[in-house]
Design a protein around this motif. Structure first.
Motif, mmCIF file in Angstrom:
data_model
loop_
_atom_site.group_PDB
_atom_site.id
_atom_site.type_symbol
_atom_site.label_atom_id
_atom_site.label_comp_id
_atom_site.label_asym_id
_atom_site.label_seq_id
_atom_site.Cartn_x
_atom_site.Cartn_y
_atom_site.Cartn_z
ATOM 1 N N ILE A 232 -11.964 -65.525 121.637
ATOM 2 C CA ILE A 232 -13.124 -65.813 120.802
ATOM 3 C C ILE A 232 -13.070 -67.282 120.426
ATOM 4 C CG2 ILE A 232 -14.236 -65.392 118.565
ATOM 5 C CD1 ILE A 232 -13.042 -62.525 118.722
ATOM 6 N N ASP A 233 -14.209 -67.977 120.540
ATOM 7 C CA ASP A 233 -14.346 -69.334 120.022
ATOM 8 C C ASP A 233 -15.477 -69.337 119.002
ATOM 9 O OD1 ASP A 233 -12.571 -71.366 121.537
ATOM 10 O OD2 ASP A 233 -13.388 -70.109 123.138
ATOM 11 N N VAL A 234 -15.286 -70.069 117.918
ATOM 12 C CA VAL A 234 -16.272 -70.137 116.850
ATOM 13 C C VAL A 234 -16.641 -71.589 116.594
ATOM 14 C CG1 VAL A 234 -16.811 -69.543 114.460
ATOM 15 C CG2 VAL A 234 -15.271 -68.071 115.792
ATOM 16 N N VAL A 235 -17.946 -71.854 116.522
ATOM 17 C CA VAL A 235 -18.494 -73.166 116.190
ATOM 18 C C VAL A 235 -19.401 -72.994 114.979
ATOM 19 C CG1 VAL A 235 -19.978 -75.050 116.998
ATOM 20 C CG2 VAL A 235 -18.397 -73.930 118.589
ATOM 21 N N ALA A 236 -19.339 -73.919 114.030
ATOM 22 C CA ALA A 236 -20.229 -73.895 112.871
ATOM 23 C C ALA A 236 -20.745 -75.303 112.618
ATOM 24 C CB ALA A 236 -19.517 -73.367 111.632
ATOM 25 N N ASN A 237 -22.064 -75.441 112.583
ATOM 26 C CA ASN A 237 -22.712 -76.742 112.390
ATOM 27 C C ASN A 237 -22.203 -77.789 113.372
ATOM 28 O OD1 ASN A 237 -24.315 -75.736 110.347
ATOM 29 N ND2 ASN A 237 -23.015 -76.495 108.691
ATOM 30 N N GLY A 238 -22.029 -77.370 114.613
ATOM 31 C CA GLY A 238 -21.627 -78.286 115.673
ATOM 32 C C GLY A 238 -20.158 -78.616 115.727
ATOM 33 N N GLU A 239 -19.351 -78.033 114.830
ATOM 34 C CA GLU A 239 -17.910 -78.296 114.815
ATOM 35 C C GLU A 239 -17.166 -77.070 115.324
ATOM 36 O OE1 GLU A 239 -14.266 -79.676 111.814
ATOM 37 O OE2 GLU A 239 -16.290 -79.378 111.030
ATOM 38 N N TRP A 240 -16.261 -77.285 116.263
ATOM 39 C CA TRP A 240 -15.415 -76.218 116.796
ATOM 40 C C TRP A 240 -14.422 -75.809 115.712
ATOM 41 C CZ3 TRP A 240 -12.163 -77.200 121.887
ATOM 42 C CH2 TRP A 240 -11.747 -75.969 122.419
ATOM 43 N N ILE A 241 -14.501 -74.559 115.240
ATOM 44 C CA ILE A 241 -13.730 -74.123 114.077
ATOM 45 C C ILE A 241 -12.396 -73.505 114.461
ATOM 46 C CG2 ILE A 241 -13.737 -72.616 112.043
ATOM 47 C CD1 ILE A 241 -15.716 -74.968 111.919
ATOM 48 N N VAL A 242 -12.391 -72.608 115.464
ATOM 49 C CA VAL A 242 -11.167 -71.872 115.758
ATOM 50 C C VAL A 242 -11.276 -71.227 117.133
ATOM 51 C CG1 VAL A 242 -11.961 -69.713 114.688
ATOM 52 C CG2 VAL A 242 -9.505 -70.212 114.772
ATOM 53 N N THR A 243 -10.120 -71.044 117.762
ATOM 54 C CA THR A 243 -9.985 -70.245 118.981
ATOM 55 C C THR A 243 -9.014 -69.109 118.695
ATOM 56 O OG1 THR A 243 -10.408 -72.133 120.438
ATOM 57 C CG2 THR A 243 -9.267 -70.236 121.404
ATOM 58 N N ILE A 244 -9.379 -67.904 119.113
ATOM 59 C CA ILE A 244 -8.542 -66.718 118.942
ATOM 60 C C ILE A 244 -8.288 -66.135 120.323
ATOM 61 C CG2 ILE A 244 -8.265 -64.522 117.754
ATOM 62 C CD1 ILE A 244 -11.193 -66.499 116.681
ATOM 63 N N GLU A 245 -7.030 -65.806 120.635
ATOM 64 C CA GLU A 245 -6.672 -65.250 121.932
ATOM 65 C C GLU A 245 -5.704 -64.091 121.749
ATOM 66 O OE1 GLU A 245 -6.435 -68.858 124.994
ATOM 67 O OE2 GLU A 245 -5.369 -69.287 123.119
#
Length: 301
Positions: A232-245
């Motif tokens: 899972i990758d999460v972006v908020a307001n154009g900023e890459w927040i976190v990667t989960i594997e």
């Protein structure tokens, strides 16, 4: 063979008086959803002329902890993607004021695996965007991972680097991990994550925007993988927040072949109205179907 439905980008800007066929969305009618109200309105808008106003009002008796109040928008069954195939989602959201700081069950977006009728166990979302004591948080659930309590010689005061902090498992080995939360003092709910899992690896990259900061533009890449190949990758307001594997999601008995996405206010019974605004829904097989090419280049989607 890949399901052709997942290769068709979906989009709905909520510009009409109902959901557009091009978005593949609908409002599911049942008792819990009768607590909800759906309004296509023009007063609070992220882009275009309109956005969705979704709210829930009191329905449940306070003593009934199993009761829920919902105003969730669902993907139609015919557009659901196969479980385990990577899919990109984009959606903008704003919380109406005042924002609750209670310790309560508040969910604003969630991804789940289809559940067959009569399935054993209450399967939680594999991924959820929540409100935890007034702060936006992201949780990931699994029923195939290993839970390791904090306070042992191996983890005397916390998790090992990269491990997800986790809550204890239930009788079906389903447990929740806290992946990201907006900055603030730890409250009782957050403190309930008393262990770790080496089977879900977290790479922090940025900070979640504050719940009260107005419109937040979210992008999620979701690939369940209970055997260990999830991401899972999460972006908020154009900023890459976190990667989960790792071991993301469920493979217990009586589960279906597809993943489905829902968004809108979902909570346990409460005595007030809870309101959220949503705009600019997108879904597609590629990052550029839902997000700016610059952030897609960073993520590699």
């Amino acid at each position: 063979m890949a399901d052709p439905a997942r290769n068709v980008p979906l989009i709905d800007g909520f510009e009409g008086q109902d959901f557009t066929p091009a978005g593949g969305l609908y409002y599911k009618h049942n008792r819990e959803q009768s607590a909800g109200t759906v309004v296509f309105q023009s007063q609070v808008v992220r882009s275009g002329q309109q956005a969705l106003d979704l709210s829930v009002r009191p329905l449940c008796k306070p003593e009934n902890e199993l009761c829920s109040e919902r105003a969730e928008i669902w993907e139609k069954p015919e557009v659901l993607v196969p479980y385990g195939q990577p899919t990109w989602y984009g959606l903008s959201m704003q919380l109406a004021q005042p924002i609750s700081t209670e310790r309560h069950r508040y969910v604003m977006m969630q991804w789940k695996r289809e559940i067959d009728p009569g399935a054993m166990g209450d399967y939680s979302p594999l991924l959820a965007l929540r409100l935890m004591e007034g702060r936006v948080a992201i949780t990931v659930d699994t029923d195939t991972g290993e839970f390791a309590p904090i306070g042992t010689p191996e983890r005397p005061t916390g998790c090992k680097p990269g491990e997800a902090i986790a809550a204890p498992p239930d009788e079906f080995n389903q447990f929740r991990t806290l992946i990201a939360i907006e900055p603030g003092a730890m409250g009782p709910e957050e403190a309930g994550f008393t262990g770790c899992t080496p089977d879900i690896r977290v790479t922090p990259r940025g900070m979640l925007p504050a719940a009260g900061s107005g419109w937040i533009d979210y992008v999620f890449m979701v690939k369940p993988g209970p055997k260990g190949d999830g991401r899972i990758d999460v972006v908020a307001n154009g900023e890459w927040i976190v990667t989960i594997e790792g071991k993301i999601g469920h493979e217990g008995p009586q589960l279906g072949d597809h993943m489905y996405f829902k968004f809108g206010p979902y909570r346990g019974g409460d005595g007030n109205v809870w309101r959220l605004y949503y705009d600019d829904f997108r879904r597609g097989p590629a990052c550029t179907d839902v997000a700016d090419p610059a952030i897609c280049a960073k993520i590699g989607g």
